[in-house]
Design a protein around this motif. Structure first.
Motif, PDB file in Angstrom:
ATOM      1  N   HIS A   1      -2.431  -2.315  -1.164  1.00  0.00           N
ATOM      2  CA  HIS A   1      -1.028  -2.644  -0.885  1.00  0.00           C
ATOM      3  C   HIS A   1      -0.866  -3.111   0.559  1.00  0.00           C
ATOM      4  CE1 HIS A   1      -0.302  -0.079  -4.484  1.00  0.00           C
ATOM      5  NE2 HIS A   1       0.480  -1.109  -4.743  1.00  0.00           N
ATOM      6  N   PHE A   2       0.100  -3.985   0.763  1.00  0.00           N
ATOM      7  CA  PHE A   2       0.394  -4.514   2.089  1.00  0.00           C
ATOM      8  C   PHE A   2       1.898  -4.476   2.309  1.00  0.00           C
ATOM      9  CE2 PHE A   2      -3.572  -6.212   0.721  1.00  0.00           C
ATOM     10  CZ  PHE A   2      -4.361  -6.265   1.860  1.00  0.00           C
ATOM     11  N   ASN A   3       2.259  -4.462   3.574  1.00  0.00           N
ATOM     12  CA  ASN A   3       3.669  -4.547   3.968  1.00  0.00           C
ATOM     13  C   ASN A   3       4.530  -3.522   3.225  1.00  0.00           C
ATOM     14  OD1 ASN A   3       6.265  -5.426   4.737  1.00  0.00           O
ATOM     15  ND2 ASN A   3       5.462  -7.464   5.125  1.00  0.00           N
ATOM     16  N   HIS A   4       4.172  -2.249   3.382  1.00  0.00           N
ATOM     17  CA  HIS A   4       4.926  -1.132   2.787  1.00  0.00           C
ATOM     18  C   HIS A   4       5.118  -1.298   1.281  1.00  0.00           C
ATOM     19  CE1 HIS A   4       5.701   0.188   6.862  1.00  0.00           C
ATOM     20  NE2 HIS A   4       6.139  -1.030   7.142  1.00  0.00           N
ATOM     21  N   GLY A   5       4.094  -1.801   0.626  1.00  0.00           N
ATOM     22  CA  GLY A   5       4.142  -1.887  -0.838  1.00  0.00           C
ATOM     23  C   GLY A   5       4.840  -3.128  -1.369  1.00  0.00           C
ATOM     24  N   LEU A   6       5.191  -4.076  -0.504  1.00  0.00           N
ATOM     25  CA  LEU A   6       5.860  -5.299  -0.973  1.00  0.00           C
ATOM     26  C   LEU A   6       4.862  -6.252  -1.638  1.00  0.00           C
ATOM     27  CD1 LEU A   6       8.437  -7.068  -1.025  1.00  0.00           C
ATOM     28  CD2 LEU A   6       7.822  -7.907   1.245  1.00  0.00           C
TER      29      LEU A   6
END
Ligand SMILES: C[S@@+](CC[C@H](N)C(=O)[O-])C[C@H]1O[C@@H](n2cnc3c(N)ncnc32)[C@H](O)[C@@H]1O
Length: 211
Positions: free
Chosen positions: A194-199
């Motif tokens: 995951h990247f960018n807090h799950g975005l």
């Protein structure tokens, strides 16, 4: 649906809106693709992943498929050399050769389709994959657990889908996770980041045998 209008602006827009995070997600499973013998890049757009892959594997046969002629023009510019085939086709009607590619890459493209079309896109792509193929998928996603990350992702999706629908006449109105369809096509999830807090989500799916 056409990305022609967006093509000349796609790179700077991505840099302005997402910085380097999308490219980090695209490259999350690069090692898997690097060891392939024949790679299909689906909806590759302006060729950011293609450029890195070609640099790492100068002789790797790569097929780049996109519906947008202007996206393909951009991608051609980043790889003037090497065995690269460029195919302009609509995934919803494209009939690829069976069992041809041992690696399939779909970065930020499966999320363009409404559920019925997504099924029509995944089935032929899966049939084009070999019995032991890898499939790398980057897409926007919704964090599973309730909380600010999920609310933020939901708001971001709404904004993005509205903007893309205006400019490209995107058929999807919201995200359809491809997981069940990939699973039904014989692929199992091997690794998910995951990247960018799950975005954003970067998946590596593997097929152990023909579905
Ligand atoms: C959101 S862009 C993603 C581009 C790039 N893969 C990336 O990682 O940013 C979606 C790409 O998929 C292509 N695309 C959308 N619908 C398509 C379709 N029906 N058939 C083939 N390509 C399609 C678009 O032309 C565009 O290049």
């Amino acid at each position: 649906m056409s990305f022609d209008l967006l093509a000349p602006h796609y790179r700077w827009l991505e840099a302005a809106v997402a910085g380097g995070v999308l490219q980090r997600a695209r490259l999350a499973h690069l090692a898997v693709i690097e060891r392939a013998q024949r790679v299909l890049l689906v909806g590759e757009g302006p060729g950011r992943f293609l450029a890195v892959l070609r640099e790492r594997r100068p002789q790797l046969p790569i097929t780049v498929l996109d519906a947008s002629a202007r996206m393909l023009d951009q991608a051609r510019r980043v790889v003037p050399i090497g065995p690269t085939e460029f195919v302009q086709a609509d995934l919803r009607s494209w009939r690829p050769p069976v069992g041809h590619w041992d690696a399939i890459v779909t970065h930020c493209v499966l999320d363009c389709f409404a559920p019925a079309s997504l099924a029509c896109v995944i089935a032929p792509l899966a049939s084009a994959a070999t019995a032991r193929a890898d499939w790398v998928v980057t897409d926007f996603t919704l964090p599973a657990r309730p909380g600010w990350q999920r609310l933020r992702a939901r708001a971001a999706h709404q904004l993005m889908y509205r903007a893309f629908r205006m400019v490209t006449r995107l058929e999807a109105r919201h995200l359809t996770p491809p997981d069940t369809m990939l699973h039904n096509a014989g692929f199992s999830l091997s690794n998910r980041r995951h990247f960018n807090h799950g975005l954003i989500q970067a998946d590596h799916w593997r097929r152990a045998s023909i579905a």
